[in-house]
Design a protein around this motif. Structure first.
Motif, PDB file in Angstrom:
ATOM      1  N   LYS A 184      81.402  -9.341  96.060  1.00 31.29           N
ATOM      2  CA  LYS A 184      80.915  -8.485  97.149  1.00 31.29           C
ATOM      3  C   LYS A 184      81.409  -8.947  98.519  1.00 31.29           C
ATOM      4  O   LYS A 184      80.798  -8.633  99.539  1.00 31.29           O
ATOM      5  CB  LYS A 184      79.390  -8.439  97.140  1.00 31.29           C
ATOM      6  N   GLU A 377      81.964   3.754  99.766  1.00 28.44           N
ATOM      7  CA  GLU A 377      82.212   3.442  98.361  1.00 28.44           C
ATOM      8  C   GLU A 377      80.979   2.819  97.718  1.00 28.44           C
ATOM      9  O   GLU A 377      80.605   3.169  96.593  1.00 28.44           O
ATOM     10  CB  GLU A 377      83.406   2.494  98.246  1.00 28.44           C
ATOM     11  N   ARG A 378      80.323   1.925  98.452  1.00 30.57           N
ATOM     12  CA  ARG A 378      79.136   1.271  97.905  1.00 30.57           C
ATOM     13  C   ARG A 378      77.980   2.263  97.742  1.00 30.57           C
ATOM     14  O   ARG A 378      77.285   2.277  96.711  1.00 30.57           O
ATOM     15  CB  ARG A 378      78.716   0.116  98.804  1.00 30.57           C
ATOM     16  N   MET A 380      78.184   5.493  97.344  1.00 28.14           N
ATOM     17  CA  MET A 380      78.518   6.436  96.272  1.00 28.14           C
ATOM     18  C   MET A 380      78.285   5.792  94.913  1.00 28.14           C
ATOM     19  O   MET A 380      77.775   6.442  93.983  1.00 28.14           O
ATOM     20  CB  MET A 380      79.980   6.888  96.398  1.00 28.14           C
ATOM     21  N   SER A 381      78.626   4.499  94.791  1.00 24.73           N
ATOM     22  CA  SER A 381      78.420   3.822  93.502  1.00 24.73           C
ATOM     23  C   SER A 381      76.926   3.697  93.195  1.00 24.73           C
ATOM     24  O   SER A 381      76.505   3.813  92.053  1.00 24.73           O
ATOM     25  CB  SER A 381      79.084   2.454  93.504  1.00 24.73           C
ATOM     26  N   GLU A 382      76.112   3.490  94.227  1.00 22.34           N
ATOM     27  CA  GLU A 382      74.671   3.398  94.026  1.00 22.34           C
ATOM     28  C   GLU A 382      74.096   4.760  93.616  1.00 22.34           C
ATOM     29  O   GLU A 382      73.218   4.841  92.760  1.00 22.34           O
ATOM     30  CB  GLU A 382      73.992   2.894  95.302  1.00 22.34           C
ATOM     31  N   SER A 384      75.698   7.099  92.033  1.00 25.36           N
ATOM     32  CA  SER A 384      76.126   7.350  90.661  1.00 25.36           C
ATOM     33  C   SER A 384      75.244   6.597  89.681  1.00 25.36           C
ATOM     34  O   SER A 384      74.866   7.108  88.628  1.00 25.36           O
ATOM     35  CB  SER A 384      77.586   6.946  90.473  1.00 25.36           C
ATOM     36  N   TYR A 385      74.904   5.362  90.051  1.00 25.74           N
ATOM     37  CA  TYR A 385      74.056   4.528  89.183  1.00 25.74           C
ATOM     38  C   TYR A 385      72.658   5.135  89.043  1.00 25.74           C
ATOM     39  O   TYR A 385      72.091   5.198  87.957  1.00 25.74           O
ATOM     40  CB  TYR A 385      73.969   3.125  89.756  1.00 25.74           C
ATOM     41  N   SER A 388      72.601   8.282  86.797  1.00 23.95           N
ATOM     42  CA  SER A 388      72.986   8.120  85.382  1.00 23.95           C
ATOM     43  C   SER A 388      71.799   7.736  84.515  1.00 23.95           C
ATOM     44  O   SER A 388      70.762   7.343  84.985  1.00 23.95           O
ATOM     45  CB  SER A 388      74.081   7.073  85.270  1.00 23.95           C
TER      46      SER A 388
END
Length: 388
Positions: A184, A377-378, A380-382, A384-385, A388
């Motif tokens: 990170k 980016e971070r 968006m990844s959160e 997505s998580y 899901s």
């Protein structure tokens, strides 16, 4: 998206955090919390005066920004809110920490959007729980474990805590980057205000253009090699040496050389005038852990202004070794100074062209865009998580 910044006092000196966040102010609200400190105050005049300044500032202003800067315009270069925290620096006792958190929570702005914490001080970790943040960035711009005037034990522990809490860690140099988890942590070198330093500026009245000159600006602190400066000045009495900035250490050894001139600190927008009219600029640092880990803002400013540079040999100058003369002993320094004094006007112009090309992609706007890309980016990844 909005930013809540734990940094130094806004406007006190042009730090990298101020440059980066200023580049974002036209797009996002930035709320700035003035310094919460890196050490406990001591019973001396300097600390007493500093406490007095902070109390006076808090009493003379509301906790939020003044009315004329609360409503930002597209031309504003001031935070939407400047919070002057009524906290005791580096509180050790649990009761003092609770009081600090309570006082600061009363001063914080109401959250309006996704909130990004920008912590430029590791001691900000003591206040993260009251900030209602969506993302925490720890921006490491110094080796706090070796920085002068810091409570090293407490700050080291605070940095360990904020390393665990941070979602993103940004380090200004490779040496600092290596301290943190690779998963990170990203390298974010300092940038530069390109147009400000490249634009021709008039010669300041303090500069004697009839003689060659060697210049330095920045904090006159214990990392300056005063012994070297005295030796250089004594060996070249026909050259003026200008040292410009706040005095934060004993500089009495410099007072015995008639061609060493100590100038007060100047506003950032005036620095280009000095660089453009000095014969050369220098970085005469001693060799220690702090210097090996540092990435001086002035380095790229020297380059953007096209002023020939001589420096001690430390890692931050290595990417620019084709444009910077590095010296490790007195003889090498003197040879480099003599060489810079002999440059013709055409040679100086050619050098300035090379240096401007070298830093052309290193603007603060580019650095700010790099930060935004990492944040998005971070986030968006959160998202997505979570979905899901």
């Amino acid at each position: 998206m909005e930013f809540l910044v734990f940094g130094e006092d806004w406007g006190r000196h042009p730090s990298s955090s101020q440059h980066i966040l200023t580049a974002l102010m036209d797009r996002y609200n930035v709320m700035w919390i003035n310094s919460i400190g890196l050490r406990q105050p001591k019973l001396n005049w300097r600390d007493i005066n500093r406490i007095g300044e902070k109390l006076l500032s808090s009493l003379c202003h509301r906790s939020m920004a003044d009315p004329d800067i609360t409503k930002k315009t597209t031309h504003s270069r001031t935070p939407a809110a400047i919070i002057r925290p009524l906290v005791w620096p580096v509180a050790q006792r649990p009761i003092t920490k609770k009081i600090n958190s309570m006082l600061l929570s009363l001063q914080l702005c109401r959250k309006q959007n996704r909130r990004i914490i920008w912590a430029a001080l590791p001691t900000a970790v003591d206040y993260l729980d009251i900030c209602d943040s969506d993302l925490v960035i720890y921006y490491c711009g110094d080796d706090f474990s070796s920085l002068a005037g810091v409570d090293h034990c407490y700050v080291t522990q605070a940095e360990k805590k904020i390393t665990k809490r941070a979602d993103i860690i940004l380090a200004c140099s490779p040496a600092l980057q290596q301290k943190f988890p690779t998963s990170k942590t990203w390298l974010l070198p300092h940038g530069v205000a390109l147009s400000q330093f490249a634009k021709p500026a008039p010669c300041p009245t303090e500069i004697d253009t009839s003689r060659p000159s060697v210049g330095f600006y920045g904090s006159l602190n214990n990392w300056l090699d005063q012994k070297l400066l005295v030796q250089l000045a004594n060996a070249r009495p026909g050259i003026n040496f200008y040292l410009m900035g706040p005095v934060n250490t004993d500089i009495s050894p410099l007072s015995h050389s008639q061609n060493i001139h100590i100038l007060p600190a100047k506003p950032h927008h005036q620095l280009a005038g000095y660089l453009q009219h000095w014969t050369m600029a220098i970085l005469p640092f001693i060799d220690n852990d702090q210097i090996r880990a540092c990435n001086p803002l002035k380095l790229r400013e020297y380059l953007a202004a096209g002023c020939p540079i001589i420096s001690s040999n430390f890692p931050a100058v290595h990417p620019y070794k084709s444009l910077i003369s590095t010296a490790t002993n007195l003889q090498e320094w003197l040879l480099a100074i003599d060489s810079r004094c002999q440059l013709s006007q055409n040679e100086r112009l050619a050098y300035a062209h090379q240096t401007s090309l070298c830093v052309a992609n290193e603007s603060w706007n580019n650095r700010a865009n790099t930060v935004l890309a990492l944040i998005k980016e971070r986030l968006m990844s959160e998202n997505s998580y979570c979905s899901s």
